[in-house]
Scaffold this active site. Structure first.
Site, PDB file in Angstrom:
ATOM      1  N   ARG A  41       0.966  -1.076  -0.287  1.00  0.00           N
ATOM      2  CA  ARG A  41      -0.131   0.282  -0.162  1.00  0.00           C
ATOM      3  C   ARG A  41       0.772   1.120  -0.028  1.00  0.00           C
ATOM      4  O   ARG A  41       0.439   2.132  -0.708  1.00  0.00           O
ATOM      5  CB  ARG A  41      -0.919   0.405   0.937  1.00  0.00           C
ATOM      6  CG  ARG A  41      -1.718  -1.147   0.943  1.00  0.00           C
ATOM      7  CD  ARG A  41      -2.942  -0.882   1.974  1.00  0.00           C
ATOM      8  NE  ARG A  41      -4.079  -1.637   2.177  1.00  0.00           N
ATOM      9  CZ  ARG A  41      -5.197  -2.173   2.409  1.00  0.00           C
ATOM     10  NH1 ARG A  41      -5.482  -0.777   3.382  1.00  0.00           N
ATOM     11  NH2 ARG A  41      -6.171  -2.646   2.145  1.00  0.00           N
ATOM     12  N   ASP A 140     -15.803   8.089  10.429  1.00  0.00           N
ATOM     13  CA  ASP A 140     -14.892   7.441  10.603  1.00  0.00           C
ATOM     14  C   ASP A 140     -13.204   8.300  10.700  1.00  0.00           C
ATOM     15  O   ASP A 140     -13.676   8.999  11.221  1.00  0.00           O
ATOM     16  CB  ASP A 140     -14.472   6.322   9.065  1.00  0.00           C
ATOM     17  CG  ASP A 140     -13.541   5.192   8.564  1.00  0.00           C
ATOM     18  OD1 ASP A 140     -14.095   4.140   8.391  1.00  0.00           O
ATOM     19  OD2 ASP A 140     -12.356   5.893   8.498  1.00  0.00           O
TER      20      ASP A 140
END
Length: 270
Positions: A41, A140
């Site tokens: 990532r 979030d």
């Protein structure tokens, strides 16, 4: 393989550095088996800056000028699998519970990711709530995930778990360049209040109380002490008789909370 195509190794020291960064920023404990995922990532960020090692990248993000890049690292490493109506028995239980409720209702998707969970909740509310006075707070840690939730655009394959007829009722189908995609209708998007919340930090006083909280498939990323603190904070935000949903693979057994189990992974606040 040419040097330009080689993926630099993420060494022990660099991985420990990233583990600490994640723990400090989000409370998430990254297990050793996550190292390949982390390297994959972050590789695009090394390429973006034309860096040859993870050590160089870590030195870069420690600089005050690269504070936003450090935040991006947290975003990249906290995105998880999600889809509409995941663990569907929860939504079935919510639907039956709603039929017995009267008056305004406030729901909270506490780790909403890219929005599939709160929009699933919103569809159930639209179908089964006995009141039109309801809202969903969707929060979030990841700003990029909140942006995706705000856009509310998803691949059409996401509709495979929709109840029959709900795709047509609650979504717009893309045409032209948007072919193969769907967008949640404005009437549901307007029901969501999106906000950034770090669950390992004290919650803002203006968050208020809720009738339903979904805290699903996030506790697995924290150690037991942090799990307990997070759940205690969220239960404090539940009205008596309100519901707490956790993931089917998660447990809050032994946390000594003012709740009772009413369904597998569903708790009622006492």
């Amino acid at each position: 393989m040419p040097d330009a195509l080689k993926m630099p190794a993420l060494g022990d020291a660099e991985f420990r550095h990233l583990q600490k960064l994640m723990a400090d920023a989000s409370g998430i404990q990254m297990a050793a088996n996550k190292r390949p995922l982390v390297a994959g990532r972050l590789m695009k960020r090394l390429r973006h800056y034309r860096l040859g090692s993870f050590n160089e990248y870590l030195r870069l993000i420690e600089q005050p000028l690269y504070r936003q890049e450090r935040r991006l690292v947290v975003d990249l490493l906290t995105t998880n699998e999600t889809y509409f109506f995941r663990e569907h028995p929860h939504f079935d239980f919510l639907a039956s519970w709603l039929l017995r409720q009267r008056g305004p209702l406030r729901l909270w998707s506490a780790a909403c990711s890219s929005g599939e969970e709160p929009y699933s909740m919103a569809m159930v509310m639209s179908e089964h709530a006995t009141t039109r006075d309801w809202s969903i707070t969707a929060s979030d840690l990841s700003l990029s995930m909140l942006h995706k939730a705000q856009e509310a655009i998803y691949d059409i394959s996401q509709a495979k778990y929709f109840p029959e007829g709900w795709l047509q009722r609650y979504c717009l189908s893309g045409v032209g360049d948007m072919s193969g995609r769907l967008r949640i209708q404005a009437s549901l998007r307007e029901r969501l209040v999106l906000r950034e919340v770090n669950l390992v930090q004290p919650l803002s006083e203006d968050l208020g109380l809720f009738d339903v909280i979904f805290l699903r498939n996030v506790l697995i990323y924290f150690d037991n002490d942090e799990k307990k603190r997070i759940v205690q904070r969220l239960v404090h935000q539940l009205r008596p008789g309100g519901l707490l949903f956790i993931g089917h693979a998660e447990s809050i057994h032994g946390f000594n909370l003012p709740v009772r189990l009413v369904q597998p992974s569903v708790y009622e606040c006492l």
